[in-house]
Design a protein around this motif. Sequence first.
Motif, PDB file in Angstrom:
ATOM      1  N   MET A   1      12.755 -94.717 -43.152  1.00 52.20           N
ATOM      2  CA  MET A   1      12.808 -95.764 -44.172  1.00 52.20           C
ATOM      3  C   MET A   1      12.008 -96.968 -43.689  1.00 52.20           C
ATOM      4  SD  MET A   1      16.179 -97.555 -45.921  1.00 52.20           S
ATOM      5  CE  MET A   1      16.650 -96.128 -46.889  1.00 52.20           C
ATOM      6  N   ARG A   2      11.007 -97.342 -44.455  1.00 53.18           N
ATOM      7  CA  ARG A   2      10.160 -98.485 -44.112  1.00 53.18           C
ATOM      8  C   ARG A   2      10.824 -99.770 -44.614  1.00 53.18           C
ATOM      9  NH1 ARG A   2       4.820 -98.367 -43.163  1.00 53.18           N
ATOM     10  NH2 ARG A   2       4.430 -99.977 -44.738  1.00 53.18           N
ATOM     11  N   PHE A   3      11.060-100.701 -43.692  1.00 54.59           N
ATOM     12  CA  PHE A   3      11.755-101.942 -44.022  1.00 54.59           C
ATOM     13  C   PHE A   3      10.798-103.124 -44.006  1.00 54.59           C
ATOM     14  CE2 PHE A   3      15.936-100.100 -43.512  1.00 54.59           C
ATOM     15  CZ  PHE A   3      16.790-100.984 -44.153  1.00 54.59           C
ATOM     16  N   GLY A   4      10.983-104.002 -44.975  1.00 55.32           N
ATOM     17  CA  GLY A   4      10.378-105.315 -44.943  1.00 55.32           C
ATOM     18  C   GLY A   4      11.471-106.345 -44.725  1.00 55.32           C
ATOM     19  N   LEU A   5      11.174-107.358 -43.928  1.00 54.88           N
ATOM     20  CA  LEU A   5      12.128-108.426 -43.655  1.00 54.88           C
ATOM     21  C   LEU A   5      11.717-109.659 -44.441  1.00 54.88           C
ATOM     22  CD1 LEU A   5      14.443-109.799 -42.111  1.00 54.88           C
ATOM     23  CD2 LEU A   5      12.852-110.156 -40.204  1.00 54.88           C
ATOM     24  N   LEU A   6      12.659-110.200 -45.198  1.00 55.32           N
ATOM     25  CA  LEU A   6      12.420-111.424 -45.956  1.00 55.32           C
ATOM     26  C   LEU A   6      13.187-112.550 -45.279  1.00 55.32           C
ATOM     27  CD1 LEU A   6      12.834-110.101 -49.629  1.00 55.32           C
ATOM     28  CD2 LEU A   6      10.922-109.818 -48.041  1.00 55.32           C
ATOM     29  N   GLY A   7      12.451-113.457 -44.648  1.00 57.12           N
ATOM     30  CA  GLY A   7      13.083-114.565 -43.942  1.00 57.12           C
ATOM     31  C   GLY A   7      12.575-114.682 -42.525  1.00 57.12           C
ATOM     32  N   THR A   8      12.555-115.920 -42.020  1.00 60.23           N
ATOM     33  CA  THR A   8      12.030-116.159 -40.670  1.00 60.23           C
ATOM     34  C   THR A   8      12.899-117.138 -39.883  1.00 60.23           C
ATOM     35  OG1 THR A   8      10.632-117.975 -41.478  1.00 60.23           O
ATOM     36  CG2 THR A   8       9.651-115.759 -41.435  1.00 60.23           C
ATOM     37  N   GLY A   9      14.099-117.433 -40.375  1.00 56.85           N
ATOM     38  CA  GLY A   9      14.967-118.405 -39.718  1.00 56.85           C
ATOM     39  C   GLY A   9      15.700-117.820 -38.522  1.00 56.85           C
ATOM     40  N   ALA A  22      14.267-102.061 -33.226  1.00 59.57           N
ATOM     41  CA  ALA A  22      14.883-101.125 -32.278  1.00 59.57           C
ATOM     42  C   ALA A  22      15.501 -99.897 -32.941  1.00 59.57           C
ATOM     43  CB  ALA A  22      15.962-101.858 -31.468  1.00 59.57           C
ATOM     44  N   HIS A  23      15.824 -99.976 -34.227  1.00 57.81           N
ATOM     45  CA  HIS A  23      16.532 -98.873 -34.877  1.00 57.81           C
ATOM     46  C   HIS A  23      15.667 -97.619 -34.873  1.00 57.81           C
ATOM     47  CE1 HIS A  23      18.830 -96.525 -37.712  1.00 57.81           C
ATOM     48  NE2 HIS A  23      19.777 -97.452 -37.722  1.00 57.81           N
ATOM     49  N   PRO A  24      16.203 -96.491 -34.401  1.00 57.23           N
ATOM     50  CA  PRO A  24      15.369 -95.287 -34.241  1.00 57.23           C
ATOM     51  C   PRO A  24      14.972 -94.621 -35.545  1.00 57.23           C
ATOM     52  CG  PRO A  24      17.657 -94.785 -33.723  1.00 57.23           C
ATOM     53  CD  PRO A  24      17.585 -96.268 -33.912  1.00 57.23           C
ATOM     54  N   ASP A  25      15.658 -94.936 -36.642  1.00 54.08           N
ATOM     55  CA  ASP A  25      15.416 -94.205 -37.887  1.00 54.08           C
ATOM     56  C   ASP A  25      14.773 -95.046 -38.979  1.00 54.08           C
ATOM     57  OD1 ASP A  25      16.549 -91.721 -37.001  1.00 54.08           O
ATOM     58  OD2 ASP A  25      18.509 -92.699 -37.128  1.00 54.08           O
ATOM     59  N   VAL A  26      14.258 -96.223 -38.634  1.00 54.18           N
ATOM     60  CA  VAL A  26      13.549 -97.038 -39.608  1.00 54.18           C
ATOM     61  C   VAL A  26      12.245 -97.526 -38.986  1.00 54.18           C
ATOM     62  CG1 VAL A  26      15.727 -97.817 -40.618  1.00 54.18           C
ATOM     63  CG2 VAL A  26      14.541 -99.284 -38.990  1.00 54.18           C
ATOM     64  N   GLU A  27      11.327 -97.917 -39.851  1.00 54.16           N
ATOM     65  CA  GLU A  27      10.069 -98.523 -39.419  1.00 54.16           C
ATOM     66  C   GLU A  27      10.066 -99.977 -39.873  1.00 54.16           C
ATOM     67  OE1 GLU A  27       5.280 -98.379 -40.356  1.00 54.16           O
ATOM     68  OE2 GLU A  27       6.556 -96.693 -40.946  1.00 54.16           O
ATOM     69  N   ALA A 250      26.543-104.588 -35.285  1.00 52.67           N
ATOM     70  CA  ALA A 250      27.044-104.437 -36.650  1.00 52.67           C
ATOM     71  C   ALA A 250      25.906-104.213 -37.636  1.00 52.67           C
ATOM     72  CB  ALA A 250      27.857-105.671 -37.037  1.00 52.67           C
ATOM     73  N   LEU A 251      24.775-104.900 -37.439  1.00 47.95           N
ATOM     74  CA  LEU A 251      23.651-104.725 -38.350  1.00 47.95           C
ATOM     75  C   LEU A 251      23.052-103.326 -38.226  1.00 47.95           C
ATOM     76  CD1 LEU A 251      21.913-105.988 -40.529  1.00 47.95           C
ATOM     77  CD2 LEU A 251      20.380-106.840 -38.736  1.00 47.95           C
ATOM     78  N   HIS A 252      23.023-102.769 -37.013  1.00 50.78           N
ATOM     79  CA  HIS A 252      22.587-101.377 -36.861  1.00 50.78           C
ATOM     80  C   HIS A 252      23.407-100.471 -37.774  1.00 50.78           C
ATOM     81  CE1 HIS A 252      19.548-100.804 -33.686  1.00 50.78           C
ATOM     82  NE2 HIS A 252      20.022-101.900 -33.133  1.00 50.78           N
ATOM     83  N   ARG A 253      24.721-100.690 -37.808  1.00 55.65           N
ATOM     84  CA  ARG A 253      25.593 -99.855 -38.642  1.00 55.65           C
ATOM     85  C   ARG A 253      25.370-100.132 -40.128  1.00 55.65           C
ATOM     86  NH1 ARG A 253      29.401-102.077 -34.752  1.00 55.65           N
ATOM     87  NH2 ARG A 253      29.326-100.733 -32.920  1.00 55.65           N
ATOM     88  N   ASP A 256      22.409 -98.162 -41.139  1.00 55.07           N
ATOM     89  CA  ASP A 256      22.814 -96.763 -41.321  1.00 55.07           C
ATOM     90  C   ASP A 256      23.561 -96.582 -42.643  1.00 55.07           C
ATOM     91  OD1 ASP A 256      21.710 -95.910 -38.928  1.00 55.07           O
ATOM     92  OD2 ASP A 256      23.559 -96.247 -37.785  1.00 55.07           O
ATOM     93  N   ALA A 257      24.397 -97.558 -42.984  1.00 51.03           N
ATOM     94  CA  ALA A 257      25.155 -97.463 -44.234  1.00 51.03           C
ATOM     95  C   ALA A 257      24.229 -97.480 -45.437  1.00 51.03           C
ATOM     96  CB  ALA A 257      26.159 -98.617 -44.314  1.00 51.03           C
ATOM     97  N   LEU A 258      23.195 -98.311 -45.389  1.00 49.74           N
ATOM     98  CA  LEU A 258      22.239 -98.360 -46.497  1.00 49.74           C
ATOM     99  C   LEU A 258      21.465 -97.048 -46.595  1.00 49.74           C
ATOM    100  CD1 LEU A 258      20.950-100.069 -48.751  1.00 49.74           C
ATOM    101  CD2 LEU A 258      19.208-100.749 -47.086  1.00 49.74           C
ATOM    102  N   ARG A 259      21.044 -96.517 -45.465  1.00 49.57           N
ATOM    103  CA  ARG A 259      20.318 -95.244 -45.461  1.00 49.57           C
ATOM    104  C   ARG A 259      21.180 -94.136 -46.056  1.00 49.57           C
ATOM    105  NH1 ARG A 259      19.859 -93.366 -40.662  1.00 49.57           N
ATOM    106  NH2 ARG A 259      18.182 -91.907 -41.165  1.00 49.57           N
ATOM    107  N   SER A 260      22.452 -94.123 -45.699  1.00 45.63           N
ATOM    108  CA  SER A 260      23.358 -93.102 -46.219  1.00 45.63           C
ATOM    109  C   SER A 260      23.563 -93.254 -47.721  1.00 45.63           C
ATOM    110  CB  SER A 260      24.702 -93.182 -45.488  1.00 45.63           C
ATOM    111  OG  SER A 260      25.630 -92.269 -46.030  1.00 45.63           O
TER     112      SER A 260
END
Length: 297
Positions: A1-9, A22-27, A250-253, A256-260
């Motif tokens: 799953m390719r992720f974009g991050l919105l925010g820089t704070g 670091a997440h092994p299953d996302v880009e 917690a964010l790693h999980r 994973d929850a979103l991917r599921s």
Amino acid sequence: MRFGLLGTGPWATAVHAPVLDAHPDVEFAGVWGRRTEAATALAERFGARPYQDLDALLSEVDAVAVALPPAVQSELAVRAAKAGCQLLLDKPLAVTVPAAREAVEAAQAADVASVVFFTTRFGVEQEAWIAEQAAAGGWFTGRADWLGAVFSAESPFAASPWRREKGALWDVGPHALSVLLPVLGDIEEVTAVRGQADTVQLLCRHGAGATSTATLSLTAPPAASGATVELRGEGGVVVLPERNDGPAAALHRAVDALRSAAATGTPHPCDAAFGLRVVEVLAAAERSLATGRTAAV
């Protein structure tokens, strides 16, 4: 799953970007921010691509993680959903009920998954504890204290404009409600009173008959800060376990929850619809503060 991050704070820099990297299953594909220079610096730090055009980012990723003030987040969540992006959102979902509802409706219309990152709900021990207490039932009352010293010099969020404007009710109130609601049931009415500085105390009546209280503050003395949830009922007295890991775990999980949810089509318990219900309770509390009366949710 390719992720974009919105925010820089601070939240994006300290938690979201490192986890997505670091997440092994996302880009970790790209970064967009309201400050171009900050987006460029953050993207370069993690080998992602900076975007000046938000729509270009949305067209090239599968999902977005949002680390922006809630009034901004709710608008961008609608745009991201319409672009077909899965949604990893922060709490609160929005600061008005109409804005939160629009985000939910956009996600439903686009058939995209959503997860709102209530950090406590994604702790391993805390998630299990909440599920256990919800299944046990028989609760008479609950108490949640969520006290922080966010505006102290040591806090990375000391300069947060939206937290200064909306206070503890909207910043840490969602954390308390994310535990009380699934265990004690939906809230039908709430009475709110002001304490010192931004401190707010809530008295809630749940539809199943239980009541709960919550004391919320971002301006507590540092020595008095901390979070506690206590339940009393037929099973005795139980207390929410303390978290032994930080927000990154917690964010790693949550990722994973979103991917599921995206893969199975099964909504997560902390989806945007749950985020909307939390906003509805907070908005009712705000009405109670304004009128001095109990407010229906």
